[in-house]
Design a protein around this motif. Structure first.
Motif, PDB file in Angstrom:
ATOM      1  N   CYS A  58       0.837  -1.204   0.000  1.00 51.51           N
ATOM      2  CA  CYS A  58       0.000   0.000   0.000  1.00 51.51           C
ATOM      3  C   CYS A  58       0.871   1.253   0.000  1.00 51.51           C
ATOM      4  N   PHE A  59       2.047   1.151   0.637  1.00 56.22           N
ATOM      5  CA  PHE A  59       2.975   2.292   0.615  1.00 56.22           C
ATOM      6  C   PHE A  59       3.677   2.341  -0.728  1.00 56.22           C
ATOM      7  N   PRO A  60       3.895   3.538  -1.263  1.00 57.62           N
ATOM      8  CA  PRO A  60       4.553   3.622  -2.568  1.00 57.62           C
ATOM      9  C   PRO A  60       6.044   3.320  -2.480  1.00 57.62           C
ATOM     10  N   ASN A  61       6.621   2.917  -3.614  1.00 59.41           N
ATOM     11  CA  ASN A  61       8.044   2.595  -3.687  1.00 59.41           C
ATOM     12  C   ASN A  61       8.482   2.876  -5.118  1.00 59.41           C
ATOM     13  N   ASP A  62       9.541   3.671  -5.266  1.00 55.90           N
ATOM     14  CA  ASP A  62       9.972   4.082  -6.616  1.00 55.90           C
ATOM     15  C   ASP A  62      10.328   2.894  -7.494  1.00 55.90           C
ATOM     16  N   PHE A 386       4.143 -14.501 -10.671  1.00 61.38           N
ATOM     17  CA  PHE A 386       4.569 -13.100 -10.638  1.00 61.38           C
ATOM     18  C   PHE A 386       4.804 -12.683  -9.194  1.00 61.38           C
ATOM     19  N   VAL A 387       5.947 -12.048  -8.929  1.00 59.89           N
ATOM     20  CA  VAL A 387       6.250 -11.530  -7.592  1.00 59.89           C
ATOM     21  C   VAL A 387       6.906 -10.164  -7.742  1.00 59.89           C
ATOM     22  N   LEU A 388       6.439  -9.212  -6.964  1.00 58.56           N
ATOM     23  CA  LEU A 388       7.078  -7.897  -6.935  1.00 58.56           C
ATOM     24  C   LEU A 388       7.041  -7.374  -5.505  1.00 58.56           C
ATOM     25  N   THR A 389       8.205  -7.012  -4.993  1.00 55.49           N
ATOM     26  CA  THR A 389       8.264  -6.504  -3.619  1.00 55.49           C
ATOM     27  C   THR A 389       8.989  -5.152  -3.595  1.00 55.49           C
ATOM     28  N   TYR A 390       9.298  -4.687  -2.392  1.00 51.45           N
ATOM     29  CA  TYR A 390       9.964  -3.393  -2.218  1.00 51.45           C
ATOM     30  C   TYR A 390      11.469  -3.519  -2.439  1.00 51.45           C
TER      31      TYR A 390
END
Lengths: 402, 103
Positions: A58-62, A386-390
């Motif tokens: 939920c928090f943004p990350n560039d 599919f996986v995407l993290t910070y």
């Protein structure tokens, strides 16, 4: 040697000049809270190229924002449906506007404004149906194999990976680079110990220094994670030193010169061999560089990879959203146990004394075939992981690209 | 990285410069194998993937696999001898707590 590649690929042209070997509709959730709706939207389209991707946070990350931007405008992608809950912090308008500038059909579906789950699923399905129809009418153009971008990764490795599958994948890479294609290898964390061998293959002395520094960064980062590179299991499998283990992973890069170091979301500027640095910059912040193989595969795809060669010994079954994954099984017993999940049996280099070149050529041919539309094992089975993290990444340093 | 087969079907040499070969399959203690036209008897059972010297290697000499250094010989190694953590030392970092796996 450029005239040796006579294979013709027919591909979908994109507005940035790149070409796609698939014409996939993406349904992209912008926070985990929208994941279920996205999954429900694609259900009736099983068997079509409609894939779910997304970012759970939920928090943004560039980094995550840039990943989603690059993936939604990947040459294998034809249209994108963005699924937002409504209150998440993802910069969705920025993403939507970027996709629009590429000429791709794009729609932003916000669940909180669309009457909730049921009505959102319904309108999402309608949109995907229309997108598939309009994509089916797109004309295709000729694509030369030199325009291909191919990544490689190994996972679920065993003692055979470094002696059959990886060297065979390396030969396929050499052949692709010879015809002018772009190849990307990665996981500096697995290359600790062979950075000096790798540096000798750099096209400039400055790049050689950067290769060594990149591996040192990985070593420091993994040490902070409390994660060693050489295990007892490695020694039992016959590996004696960390440099030996790393050379086994390194073998999948082949023997071409290294043209540059890239990071996720950076497209190599021209053909050649590139090292993808996936390790976060700065002090460890969000944990492991990549939590599993799919996090690495999708980073290769974010750099423009049309397809990914995956070498496995113990038997990984994964594929990926967006780009086909070609499975090279390094172990003949594993191949026998799970043949439907594998595209190439490299284990026969040991079990049947098959020459390495023969397997290398087979990998090359299967890459061309999949680009001509043939489905890989993982595609046929519906694998679209599919996986995407910070992550925190600095821009690439000077002298990383010539 | 070039791969060439030796006269022995049990061994895989990954690069012509290498001084070790890899066992393509497990071998039993007392079984024999041809290495560079000479017959050698294995003094212990070894699993697939383990390394055998294909020529005499002197103490301190670099051990080559894939045509690259994987460390140096900690003692003199005879042709046909098992090359592993007991006689091969990393130049990179000291591999600790590996004695338990020596066979």
């Amino acid at each position: 040697m450029n005239n040796i590649a006579t294979e013709v690929i027919s591909a979908w042209p994109r507005s940035d000049g790149r070409k796609g070997i698939r014409n996939t509709v993406l349904v992209a959730y912008l926070v985990e809270c929208a994941h279920h709706v996205a999954r429900q939207i694609v259900r009736p389209f099983e068997g079509d190229d409609v894939h779910v991707i997304g970012f759970p946070g939920c928090f943004p990350n560039d980094y995550a924002q840039k990943m989603m931007e690059n993936l939604c405008t990947h040459p294998n992608v034809g249209a994108v449906l963005l699924v937002s809950l409504g209150c998440e912090n993802f910069r969705k308008k920025q993403l939507q506007a970027l996709i629009e500038t590429t000429g791709r059909p794009v729609e932003l579906l916000t669940i909180q404004k669309s009457g909730g789950t049921n009505t959102s699923v319904e309108s999402g399905r309608q949109w995907v149906q229309n997108a598939l129809l309009s994509l089916s009418e797109l004309p295709k153009v000729k694509m030369h194999p030199s325009e291909l971008v191919i990544g490689t990764i190994c996972g679920g490795s065993d003692a055979t990976s470094g002696i059959t599958g990886n060297p065979a994948a390396g030969l396929a890479f050499d052949k692709l680079i010879e015809i002018g294609a772009t190849c990307i290898f990665e996981e500096t964390g697995e290359l600790i110990g062979c950075e000096h061998v790798m540096a000798e293959r750099a096209i400039t002395p400055e790049l050689a220094n950067n290769i060594v520094k990149t591996v040192q960064k990985a070593e420091t980062y993994y040490a902070a994670m409390g994660y060693g590179s050489f295990s007892q299991g490695n020694a039992e499998g016959g590996l004696s030193t960390i440099e030996e283990k790393s050379l086994g992973a390194y073998a999948k890069s082949g023997s071409s010169q290294i043209s540059g170091i890239i990071k996720p979301c950076i497209q190599p500027p021209k053909g050649g061999l590139y090292l993808l640095d996936v390790v976060p910059d700065g002090a460890p912040k969000f944990g492991f560089p990549n939590i599993n193989d799919n996090a690495e595969i999708i980073e290769l795809i974010s750099c423009g990879a049309h397809a990914v060669i995956f070498v496995t010994g113990r038997g990984s079954v994964v594929g990926s959203a967006i780009s086909p994954v070609l499975k090279i099984c390094a172990n003949a017993n594993t191949y026998k146990n799970m043949p439907d999940d594998m595209d190439v049996n490299a284990g026969r280099i040991l079990s049947e004394n098959t020459p390495l070149d023969e397997v290398g050529n087979e990998i090359y041919d299967k890459i061309i075939n999949l680009c001509q539309g043939q489905r890989t094992a993982s595609e046929k089975l519906g694998h679209q992981e599919f996986v995407l993290t910070y992550k925190t990444l600095d821009p690439i340093g000077p002298n990383c690209l010539a | 990285m070039k791969h060439t087969d030796t006269t022995s079907i049990n061994l895989l040499i990954l690069n012509p410069a290498d001084n070790v070969a890899i066992l393509k399959r497990a071998v039993k203690e007392g079984s024999s194998n041809m290495i560079q036209d000479e017959q050698f008897i294995f003094s212990k059972s070894l699993d697939m993937g383990h390394k055998i010297a294909i020529r005499p290697i002197k103490i301190g000499e670099t051990i080559l696999k894939y045509g690259a250094s994987i460390g140096f010989a900690a003692q003199n190694i005879a042709t046909g001898e098992h090359v592993h953590i007991h006689n091969l030392t990393s130049r990179y970092t000291i591999v600790e707590n590996m004695e338990a796996t020596q066979k």
